[in-house]
Design an enzyme around this catalytic site. Structure first.
Site, mmCIF file in Angstrom:
data_model
loop_
_atom_site.group_PDB
_atom_site.id
_atom_site.type_symbol
_atom_site.label_atom_id
_atom_site.label_comp_id
_atom_site.label_asym_id
_atom_site.label_seq_id
_atom_site.Cartn_x
_atom_site.Cartn_y
_atom_site.Cartn_z
ATOM 1 C CG HIS A 1 -3.179 3.547 2.789
ATOM 2 N ND1 HIS A 1 -3.846 3.327 1.605
ATOM 3 C CD2 HIS A 1 -3.073 2.330 3.392
ATOM 4 C CE1 HIS A 1 -4.123 2.041 1.490
ATOM 5 N NE2 HIS A 1 -3.664 1.415 2.562
ATOM 6 C CG ASN B 1 -6.605 -0.735 1.990
ATOM 7 O OD1 ASN B 1 -6.013 -0.203 1.055
ATOM 8 N ND2 ASN B 1 -5.982 -1.291 3.005
ATOM 9 C CB CYS C 1 -0.923 0.016 1.206
ATOM 10 S SG CYS C 1 -1.957 -1.429 1.278
HETATM 11 N N1 ACO Z 1 -17.532 -9.009 10.640
HETATM 12 C C1 ACO Z 1 -17.904 -9.369 11.870
HETATM 13 N N2 ACO Z 1 -17.037 -9.735 12.825
HETATM 14 C C2 ACO Z 1 -15.738 -9.724 12.489
HETATM 15 C C3 ACO Z 1 -15.277 -9.359 11.209
HETATM 16 C C4 ACO Z 1 -16.238 -8.985 10.255
HETATM 17 N N3 ACO Z 1 -15.913 -8.600 9.019
HETATM 18 N N4 ACO Z 1 -13.922 -9.425 11.202
HETATM 19 C C5 ACO Z 1 -13.538 -9.827 12.417
HETATM 20 N N5 ACO Z 1 -14.627 -10.013 13.196
HETATM 21 C C6 ACO Z 1 -14.683 -10.451 14.580
HETATM 22 C C7 ACO Z 1 -13.472 -11.235 14.986
HETATM 23 O O1 ACO Z 1 -13.607 -12.594 14.627
HETATM 24 C C8 ACO Z 1 -13.472 -11.047 16.492
HETATM 25 O O2 ACO Z 1 -14.402 -11.923 17.052
HETATM 26 P P1 ACO Z 1 -14.082 -12.660 18.450
HETATM 27 O O3 ACO Z 1 -13.961 -11.532 19.453
HETATM 28 O O4 ACO Z 1 -15.261 -13.533 18.645
HETATM 29 O O5 ACO Z 1 -12.788 -13.397 18.252
HETATM 30 C C9 ACO Z 1 -14.034 -9.626 16.676
HETATM 31 O O6 ACO Z 1 -14.691 -9.304 15.419
HETATM 32 C C10 ACO Z 1 -12.978 -8.593 16.951
HETATM 33 O O7 ACO Z 1 -11.919 -8.778 16.042
HETATM 34 P P2 ACO Z 1 -10.678 -7.844 16.090
HETATM 35 O O8 ACO Z 1 -9.694 -8.315 15.067
HETATM 36 O O9 ACO Z 1 -10.211 -7.707 17.514
HETATM 37 O O10 ACO Z 1 -11.322 -6.451 15.651
HETATM 38 P P3 ACO Z 1 -10.634 -5.062 15.552
HETATM 39 O O11 ACO Z 1 -11.351 -4.101 16.385
HETATM 40 O O12 ACO Z 1 -9.138 -5.143 15.711
HETATM 41 O O13 ACO Z 1 -10.929 -4.665 14.038
HETATM 42 C C11 ACO Z 1 -9.802 -4.579 11.935
HETATM 43 C C12 ACO Z 1 -10.424 -5.473 13.010
HETATM 44 C C13 ACO Z 1 -10.902 -3.702 11.339
HETATM 45 C C14 ACO Z 1 -9.223 -5.476 10.866
HETATM 46 C C15 ACO Z 1 -8.709 -3.679 12.581
HETATM 47 O O14 ACO Z 1 -7.812 -4.471 13.326
HETATM 48 C C16 ACO Z 1 -7.945 -2.907 11.555
HETATM 49 O O15 ACO Z 1 -8.471 -2.008 10.952
HETATM 50 N N6 ACO Z 1 -6.652 -3.220 11.334
HETATM 51 C C17 ACO Z 1 -5.880 -2.618 10.289
HETATM 52 C C18 ACO Z 1 -6.229 -3.295 9.021
HETATM 53 C C19 ACO Z 1 -5.703 -2.573 7.807
HETATM 54 O O16 ACO Z 1 -5.717 -1.391 7.716
HETATM 55 N N7 ACO Z 1 -5.239 -3.360 6.871
HETATM 56 C C20 ACO Z 1 -4.694 -2.829 5.707
HETATM 57 C C21 ACO Z 1 -3.332 -3.312 5.658
HETATM 58 S S1 ACO Z 1 -2.217 -2.318 4.805
HETATM 59 C C22 ACO Z 1 -2.666 -2.425 3.335
HETATM 60 O O17 ACO Z 1 -3.327 -1.512 2.960
HETATM 61 C C23 ACO Z 1 -2.342 -3.711 2.553
#
Ligand code: ACO
Length: 333
Positions: free
Chosen positions: A260, A290, A118
């Site tokens: 980004h 994204n 990214c």
């Molecule tokens: N729908 C519903 N529930 C979900 C989903 C979904 N799409 N995805 C995860 N969950 C659940 C998980 O299974 C977990 O359940 P559990 O508590 O029963 O185990 C719960 O939601 C919480 O999951 P977390 O991973 O703790 O959620 P978090 O608040 O961290 O949010 C997220 C997840 C949105 C991915 C966040 O961590 C984030 O934004 N990270 C950065 C991701 C990013 O920007 N990636 C891009 C990478 S760089 C590039 O651009 C290539």
């Protein structure tokens, strides 16, 4: 040695026609519009079609034609094509060469693909700036184009809700005397100690896609979202602060901040750490999700086209991605 200055002479973008809403996604994976909006700010994303030639070089062609027209140059004025892409059209020839043909460029200009995930487009911006500053080239076409729908595991709710397809392009040009536009400074880093937190392990030479890969479902990306999240806000905010400090500026001197577009919470947290007023932050993640290295140039094009970003204004870009790479650029548009 005299150094020339580099300006962004023209911008362009393209997003595929097909819109996939959160509601549609929740019909096939265990998720909901409420969860996705609350955690990411994303409402919908675009998904490219191979039949409509919405693979990387095809989307880049559409974005680049707009950028070239806006720069007021002809295709054969381009000296070099830099093409940032995480998953190119094919392993080789590179997507930049495919784009050269699609644009009808006959001057045999250089054509190079860049992969810093990214952050790739911001890496390309620094590379292009150096090649123009040193007088090697006058016009460089820099595209960030991604077809994330092809490496998204559409049954993994942890990742598939986050990404979309699209392209952003700019023409970078040697600035003329008296031009207020110029790239001022940039920072590029990578923290490989966290490289496994965002990974697509198969499909390269180390692990080609064979039956064992398919059996293990290793052909898709995987991510530790919280590691990526923490690293993203830390690196983007500290890189921006460093750029401002070493150019004797504060956030008050910045007219627009384009981070980004990965996730609204990352954007908002980074903005808060920088003490950047919300109204200065360009955001379109709700519409496109994204789009990896396409996100900043596409958001730039939208803000230039609708009149928010004007010539001479100070703009700050910041990006992060797999690697974990990170980068920021400060410029006068
Ligand atoms: N729908 C519903 N529930 C979900 C989903 C979904 N799409 N995805 C995860 N969950 C659940 C998980 O299974 C977990 O359940 P559990 O508590 O029963 O185990 C719960 O939601 C919480 O999951 P977390 O991973 O703790 O959620 P978090 O608040 O961290 O949010 C997220 C997840 C949105 C991915 C966040 O961590 C984030 O934004 N990270 C950065 C991701 C990013 O920007 N990636 C891009 C990478 S760089 C590039 O651009 C290539």
């Amino acid at each position: 040695m005299e150094l020339f200055k580099t300006k962004i002479a023209g911008t362009g973008k393209y997003h595929p026609e097909r819109i996939m809403t959160n509601a549609e996604l929740s019909e096939t994976v265990d998720t909901s519009d409420e969860w996705i909006v609350q955690r990411t700010g994303i409402k919908e994303r675009r998904v490219g079609s191979i039949e409509k030639e919405e693979f990387p070089s095809g989307m880049a062609e559409r974005a680049a034609k707009i950028a070239i027209k806006n720069a007021g140059i002809e295709v054969n004025d381009i000296d070099l094509i830099l093409f940032s892409c995480t998953l190119p059209d094919m392993m080789f020839p590179n997507s930049a060469s495919c784009l050269q043909e699609r644009l009808g460029i006959t001057n045999k200009c250089g054509a190079l693909d860049i992969n810093a995930a990214c952050t790739g487009w911001v890496y390309g911006l620094t590379m292009a700036n150096s090649l123009i500053q040193t007088g090697i080239y006058k016009n460089i076409l820099l595209c960030g184009t991604e077809m994330a729908s092809q490496f998204n595991n559409w049954s993994d709710r942890n990742t598939c809700v986050l990404f979309g397809d699209g392209s952003g392009a700019v023409v970078l040009q040697r600035a003329q005397d008296g031009d207020s536009s110029q790239i001022l400074d940039s920072i590029l880093t990578s923290d490989s100690t966290k490289k496994d937190s965002l990974i697509l392990p198969a499909g390269g030479s180390k692990r080609p896609v064979r039956q064992d890969v398919l059996d293990e479902d290793a052909q898709w990306m995987s991510m530790d979202g919280q590691v990526v999240f923490k690293n993203a806000v830390k690196t983007m905010s500290s890189h921006c602060a460093t750029l401002l400090e070493r150019n004797n500026m504060t956030i008050d001197d910045v007219d627009w901040f384009i981070p980004h577009q990965a996730n609204l919470r990352i954007i908002e947290t980074t903005g808060k750490l920088l003490k950047c007023p919300e109204e200065k932050v360009i955001i379109n993640v709700e519409l496109y999700a994204n789009t990896s290295s396409a996100s900043i140039p596409a958001a730039l094009h939208e803000a230039v086209t609708d009149g928010r970003i004007k010539r001479g204004q100070t703009v700050l870009f910041a990006a992060f991605g797999a690697g974990l790479t990170s980068g920021a650029t400060l410029l006068k548009f």
